[in-house]
Design a protein around this motif. Sequence first.
Motif, PDB file in Angstrom:
ATOM      1  N   HIS A 197       0.802  -1.219   0.000  1.00 18.92           N
ATOM      2  CA  HIS A 197       0.000   0.000   0.000  1.00 18.92           C
ATOM      3  C   HIS A 197       0.840   1.276   0.000  1.00 18.92           C
ATOM      4  CE1 HIS A 197      -3.638   2.351   0.734  1.00 18.92           C
ATOM      5  NE2 HIS A 197      -2.899   3.082   1.549  1.00 18.92           N
ATOM      6  N   TYR A 198       1.931   1.280   0.741  1.00 15.35           N
ATOM      7  CA  TYR A 198       2.738   2.503   0.849  1.00 15.35           C
ATOM      8  C   TYR A 198       3.818   2.605  -0.229  1.00 15.35           C
ATOM      9  CZ  TYR A 198       0.290   3.359   5.199  1.00 15.35           C
ATOM     10  OH  TYR A 198      -0.698   3.590   6.130  1.00 15.35           O
ATOM     11  N   ALA A 199       3.763   1.719  -1.198  1.00 16.01           N
ATOM     12  CA  ALA A 199       4.548   1.837  -2.436  1.00 16.01           C
ATOM     13  C   ALA A 199       6.019   2.189  -2.201  1.00 16.01           C
ATOM     14  CB  ALA A 199       3.896   2.879  -3.350  1.00 16.01           C
ATOM     15  N   PRO A 200       6.744   1.414  -1.385  1.00 17.75           N
ATOM     16  CA  PRO A 200       8.134   1.784  -1.075  1.00 17.75           C
ATOM     17  C   PRO A 200       9.049   1.812  -2.279  1.00 17.75           C
ATOM     18  CG  PRO A 200       7.633  -0.444  -0.297  1.00 17.75           C
ATOM     19  CD  PRO A 200       6.333   0.176  -0.692  1.00 17.75           C
ATOM     20  N   GLN A 201       8.885   0.868  -3.203  1.00 16.88           N
ATOM     21  CA  GLN A 201       9.744   0.847  -4.389  1.00 16.88           C
ATOM     22  C   GLN A 201       9.514   2.080  -5.259  1.00 16.88           C
ATOM     23  OE1 GLN A 201      12.287  -1.092  -4.745  1.00 16.88           O
ATOM     24  NE2 GLN A 201      11.710  -3.121  -5.480  1.00 16.88           N
ATOM     25  N   PHE A 202       8.264   2.424  -5.449  1.00 16.79           N
ATOM     26  CA  PHE A 202       7.945   3.550  -6.321  1.00 16.79           C
ATOM     27  C   PHE A 202       8.299   4.886  -5.651  1.00 16.79           C
ATOM     28  CE2 PHE A 202       4.622   0.333  -7.746  1.00 16.79           C
ATOM     29  CZ  PHE A 202       5.443  -0.160  -8.749  1.00 16.79           C
ATOM     30  N   THR A 203       8.119   4.973  -4.339  1.00 15.35           N
ATOM     31  CA  THR A 203       8.554   6.174  -3.618  1.00 15.35           C
ATOM     32  C   THR A 203      10.059   6.351  -3.735  1.00 15.35           C
ATOM     33  OG1 THR A 203       6.720   6.070  -2.042  1.00 15.35           O
ATOM     34  CG2 THR A 203       8.677   7.282  -1.357  1.00 15.35           C
ATOM     35  N   LYS A 204      10.793   5.268  -3.571  1.00 12.01           N
ATOM     36  CA  LYS A 204      12.258   5.320  -3.682  1.00 12.01           C
ATOM     37  C   LYS A 204      12.678   5.823  -5.061  1.00 12.01           C
ATOM     38  CE  LYS A 204      16.251   2.175  -3.562  1.00 12.01           C
ATOM     39  NZ  LYS A 204      16.651   0.754  -3.364  1.00 12.01           N
ATOM     40  N   ILE A 205      12.018   5.335  -6.107  1.00 13.07           N
ATOM     41  CA  ILE A 205      12.359   5.742  -7.474  1.00 13.07           C
ATOM     42  C   ILE A 205      12.006   7.215  -7.683  1.00 13.07           C
ATOM     43  CG2 ILE A 205      11.695   5.406  -9.894  1.00 13.07           C
ATOM     44  CD1 ILE A 205      11.432   2.367  -9.141  1.00 13.07           C
ATOM     45  N   LEU A 206      10.870   7.653  -7.159  1.00 13.72           N
ATOM     46  CA  LEU A 206      10.496   9.066  -7.285  1.00 13.72           C
ATOM     47  C   LEU A 206      11.545   9.953  -6.616  1.00 13.72           C
ATOM     48  CD1 LEU A 206       6.982  10.616  -6.667  1.00 13.72           C
ATOM     49  CD2 LEU A 206       9.035  11.689  -5.771  1.00 13.72           C
ATOM     50  N   LEU A 207      11.926   9.611  -5.396  1.00 10.46           N
ATOM     51  CA  LEU A 207      12.868  10.451  -4.652  1.00 10.46           C
ATOM     52  C   LEU A 207      14.277  10.397  -5.249  1.00 10.46           C
ATOM     53  CD1 LEU A 207      11.728   9.645  -1.006  1.00 10.46           C
ATOM     54  CD2 LEU A 207      11.292  11.742  -2.298  1.00 10.46           C
ATOM     55  N   ARG A 208      14.660   9.252  -5.760  1.00  7.27           N
ATOM     56  CA  ARG A 208      16.015   9.091  -6.300  1.00  7.27           C
ATOM     57  C   ARG A 208      16.140   9.655  -7.705  1.00  7.27           C
ATOM     58  NH1 ARG A 208      16.999   3.174  -7.241  1.00  7.27           N
ATOM     59  NH2 ARG A 208      16.004   3.689  -9.249  1.00  7.27           N
ATOM     60  N   ASP A 209      15.155   9.372  -8.550  1.00  6.84           N
ATOM     61  CA  ASP A 209      15.271   9.700  -9.972  1.00  6.84           C
ATOM     62  C   ASP A 209      14.355  10.843 -10.419  1.00  6.84           C
ATOM     63  OD1 ASP A 209      16.993   7.509 -10.053  1.00  6.84           O
ATOM     64  OD2 ASP A 209      15.403   6.131 -10.661  1.00  6.84           O
ATOM     65  N   GLY A 210      13.450  11.266  -9.546  1.00  6.59           N
ATOM     66  CA  GLY A 210      12.520  12.331  -9.918  1.00  6.59           C
ATOM     67  C   GLY A 210      11.423  11.889 -10.865  1.00  6.59           C
ATOM     68  N   LEU A 211      11.180  10.592 -10.951  1.00 12.77           N
ATOM     69  CA  LEU A 211      10.148  10.079 -11.853  1.00 12.77           C
ATOM     70  C   LEU A 211       8.773  10.297 -11.226  1.00 12.77           C
ATOM     71  CD1 LEU A 211       9.622   8.502 -14.511  1.00 12.77           C
ATOM     72  CD2 LEU A 211       9.750   6.398 -13.163  1.00 12.77           C
TER      73      LEU A 211
END
Length: 273
Positions: A197-211
């Motif tokens: 639910h808290y989307a850790p993989q996608f949050t990590k990618i957003l914060l790291r890569d700005g996606l």
Amino acid sequence: MLRAGIAIVCSKSDPASMNIRSRLLENFNFKPSGEDVHGEEVYRWGDVAIITFPRETIYLDEVEQVVEASGVIFASRHAAESGMPAFLAHTPGNWTDEALYGGRPRSVCIAMPLHLRSSILALERLRIERGFSEWRCGLEVTHHGPYLERTPAMFIELGSTPNEWANSKAALVVAEAIVEALKPQEGPVAVGFGGPHYAPQFTKILLRDGLAFSHIIPKYAFPHVSKREIVQAVERSAVKPSLALIDWKSLKAGERQLVLDACRELGLEVRKV
């Protein structure tokens, strides 16, 4: 009918929402407009309007009957059994036949991926700067109501207990993140499939890569998801995604194939994460 660029929607039934509203009014140049909704003053700052409703935000399907806007940002509380203090943001919608918390079954709002990304980046920066380093910060998957047919929408939330909902410094973090999200930067957009639910993989990618992310369909929804919902996840976005990310290990083989087939048919690049 009110008109606005972005409408920030608050709820009198939600203590966190009203706390965030107070911080917006205290710290930014919002002024009374002379307009009202359900007897509550509408405040404006340029083309941005703060509109306050009596009902809970997740049930406010009637927003589109009140305001014509390029996007709606719902300022809301977040509740969780864990009680984890958190700054969170997501797109509203329901992937399955259940609509227990507002909205319509198997229907999602139009996502605001660039605004969503800007809000998460701001929340993360302010979380560290303002001494909230122990708080969770990130994306949630697409979930709950309301359902808006034609107006892009997102939630930004303060959680997860009455202690956090009443915390004025934490509410100011959310208020500042909302303001930073008003003028997002351009960039690539992805749609996410799988994961918790808290989307850790996608949050990590957003914060790291700005996606930026439009919608995320979580693992727990997939036993009930069809191609129709995958198409909605791609097409119901103010900026269409060009990339599909699959939290590969979280999905079963048949679920992965369903996503792969639909996304390739829609012309998306697909990546495993």
